[in-house]
Design a protein around this motif. Structure first.
Motif, PDB file in Angstrom:
ATOM      1  N   SER A  35       0.834  -1.205   0.000  1.00  0.00           N
ATOM      2  CA  SER A  35       0.000   0.000   0.000  1.00  0.00           C
ATOM      3  C   SER A  35       0.866   1.252   0.000  1.00  0.00           C
ATOM      4  O   SER A  35       1.143   1.848   1.049  1.00  0.00           O
ATOM      5  N   PRO A  36       1.302   1.677  -1.203  1.00  0.00           N
ATOM      6  CA  PRO A  36       2.061   2.927  -1.284  1.00  0.00           C
ATOM      7  C   PRO A  36       1.157   4.123  -1.006  1.00  0.00           C
ATOM      8  O   PRO A  36       0.008   4.156  -1.457  1.00  0.00           O
ATOM      9  N   MET A  37       1.675   5.083  -0.247  1.00  0.00           N
ATOM     10  CA  MET A  37       0.900   6.268   0.123  1.00  0.00           C
ATOM     11  C   MET A  37       1.176   7.349  -0.921  1.00  0.00           C
ATOM     12  O   MET A  37       2.185   8.044  -0.850  1.00  0.00           O
ATOM     13  N   VAL A  38       0.292   7.464  -1.900  1.00  0.00           N
ATOM     14  CA  VAL A  38       0.556   8.283  -3.083  1.00  0.00           C
ATOM     15  C   VAL A  38      -0.287   9.562  -3.113  1.00  0.00           C
ATOM     16  O   VAL A  38      -0.726  10.004  -4.168  1.00  0.00           O
ATOM     17  N   TYR A  39      -0.470  10.164  -1.960  1.00  0.00           N
ATOM     18  CA  TYR A  39      -1.235  11.398  -1.888  1.00  0.00           C
ATOM     19  C   TYR A  39      -0.599  12.461  -2.783  1.00  0.00           C
ATOM     20  O   TYR A  39       0.587  12.770  -2.635  1.00  0.00           O
ATOM     21  N   ARG A  73      -2.399  -1.831  -3.676  1.00  0.00           N
ATOM     22  CA  ARG A  73      -3.593  -1.183  -3.107  1.00  0.00           C
ATOM     23  C   ARG A  73      -3.167   0.141  -2.462  1.00  0.00           C
ATOM     24  O   ARG A  73      -2.843   0.184  -1.269  1.00  0.00           O
ATOM     25  N   PRO A  74      -3.141   1.216  -3.224  1.00  0.00           N
ATOM     26  CA  PRO A  74      -2.603   2.480  -2.715  1.00  0.00           C
ATOM     27  C   PRO A  74      -3.536   3.191  -1.732  1.00  0.00           C
ATOM     28  O   PRO A  74      -4.746   2.999  -1.735  1.00  0.00           O
ATOM     29  N   TRP A  75      -2.911   4.028  -0.911  1.00  0.00           N
ATOM     30  CA  TRP A  75      -3.643   5.015  -0.135  1.00  0.00           C
ATOM     31  C   TRP A  75      -3.783   6.258  -1.005  1.00  0.00           C
ATOM     32  O   TRP A  75      -2.797   6.754  -1.557  1.00  0.00           O
ATOM     33  N   ILE A  76      -5.000   6.785  -1.142  1.00  0.00           N
ATOM     34  CA  ILE A  76      -5.213   8.007  -1.903  1.00  0.00           C
ATOM     35  C   ILE A  76      -5.821   9.085  -1.000  1.00  0.00           C
ATOM     36  O   ILE A  76      -6.217   8.815   0.135  1.00  0.00           O
TER      37      ILE A  76
END
Length: 395
Positions: free
Chosen positions: A292-296, A340-343
């Motif tokens: 889960s990459p945090m790609v904000y 499954r990224p954090w958006i």
């Protein structure tokens, strides 16, 4: 983009685990990451390992092949145990959202419900924001909500203060804290590993289907103080210790039918490994079911993915980050985890006038569209206050 320049640019954004996404970046962290990149370029490959120093994955079978495609939200323990939970469940019932990531061990290190487990009582401390964990689990099951337990691992002020020998100590023997007053525990410690995995196993017994580990790393700037602090260590590199913890956790939890996911900085897919804090995107991904990459978008600055102001270009920024993620993980082949990224479902007003926009329905849907266009159909929404935008089409 020149990678060193990229890190100086990125330094204007805020970094942390997923529980600290809305904080400004410190000068110390900027220096730490630039130093980490330089070190990584000269790092020797691991001995006795596979291509690019990657150890063979010993747990290749998904323990939960019938799991749904997750579209979820972050839920604090305070929300999970309070009145806001009714609103959040209504959101699940009336949209395509189907999962909740709930704090079971939070950013301070508190276990967020009452536990009778003597192992956990000995090392940790309960703060029962969730007054009745069993009732909560029944409620989630009733509404067909996929339950994910968030466990903050090595950032743990509670464990560090209660057991200083498991932490990093200064010359006078006191526990080291960062600029925010937080303490970390030692990733070299097997006792720390087993403590966190015991929490994960209890979460599994309670009914959680997946464990999401956060802060799976050394403290920011650690490479600058590693030789000055007192702590137990081995000859292993920090990168290997962190990836070995993840592999061990997965091996322990897979027989229980539990998936393992890990949060990681989104830009880690675009840059070399950060040896200073022990995070290697590929090595960690090789040992999880979900990454889960945090790609904000707010966490990237001028120049990233061709965007002058990434926060104002959610589609472009997410698309670029996912393209880099696919490229980074290509070498894993069949062992590639679910992405499954954090958006972003928050407004980054701290970036200052001209550097952000108000996030609402359009911006969230643009992020989801970018994921879909890059072959990613799972995601998690982050909002620290758990106030999620209404009317979004979660396709």
């Amino acid at each position: 983009m020149n990678i060193i320049l990229a890190f100086f640019i990125l330094a204007a954004a805020g970094f942390g685990g997923s529980g600290a996404q809305e904080s400004p970046l410190t000068t110390q962290l900027q220096a730490s990451w630039n130093s980490a990149v330089i070190q990584s370029m000269h790092q020797n490959q691991g001995k006795g390992q596979g291509q690019n120093g990657i150890k063979p994955n010993t747990t290749e079978i998904d323990p939960q092949v019938d799991a749904p495609k997750v579209k979820g939200i972050y839920v604090t323990a305070y929300s999970a145990g309070g009145s806001r939970m009714t609103q959040l469940i209504d959101l699940m019932d009336t949209t395509e959202l189907n999962a909740m990531v709930i704090d079971i061990k939070d950013d301070e290190g508190y276990i967020t419900y009452k536990t009778d487990n003597p192992k956990l009582q000995k090392l940790g401390k309960s703060q029962p924001f969730i007054k009745d964990i069993h009732q909560l689990m029944k409620r989630l099951e009733k509404h067909d909500i996929y339950p994910i337990a968030r466990v903050v691992v090595f950032k743990d002020t509670i464990l560090a203060k209660k057991n200083p020998e498991l932490s990093f100590r200064k010359g006078d023997g006191t526990v080291w804290t960062n600029g925010g007053g937080d303490s970390f525990v030692n990733p070299y410690s097997k006792e720390v590993w087993d403590y966190n995995i015991e929490i994960a196993k209890e979460a599994a017994k309670l009914g959680f289907k997946e464990i999401q580990f956060d802060y799976v790393r050394f403290p920011e700037g650690f490479e600058k103080r590693a030789d000055a602090l007192k702590y137990v260590k081995t000859e292993q590199s920090r990168v290997d210790v962190v990836s070995d913890f993840v592999q061990y956790a997965r091996e322990e939890l897979a027989p229980l039918g539990i998936r393992v996911s890990v949060d990681i900085f989104g830009y880690a897919a675009s840059v070399p490994a950060a040896e200073g804090i022990g995070q290697d995107f590929v090595k960690i991904s090789n040992n999880v079911d979900i990454i889960s990459p945090m790609v904000y978008p707010s966490h990237y600055t001028t120049g990233w993915f061709g965007a002058e102001v990434p926060d104002k270009a959610p589609y472009q920024t997410i698309k670029g980050s996912m393209e880099d993620t696919h490229k980074k993980l290509k070498e894993l082949g069949d062992n590639k985890p679910i992405i499954r990224p954090w958006i972003q479902d928050f407004t980054a007003s701290w970036l200052g006038k001209g550097n952000y926009i108000k996030y609402g329905k359009k911006q969230i849907e643009e992020q989801i569209r970018a994921l879909k266009d890059t072959g990613v159909d799972e995601y998690l929404l982050w909002n620290a206050s758990n106030r999620y935008t209404e009317g979004v089409k979660y396709k």
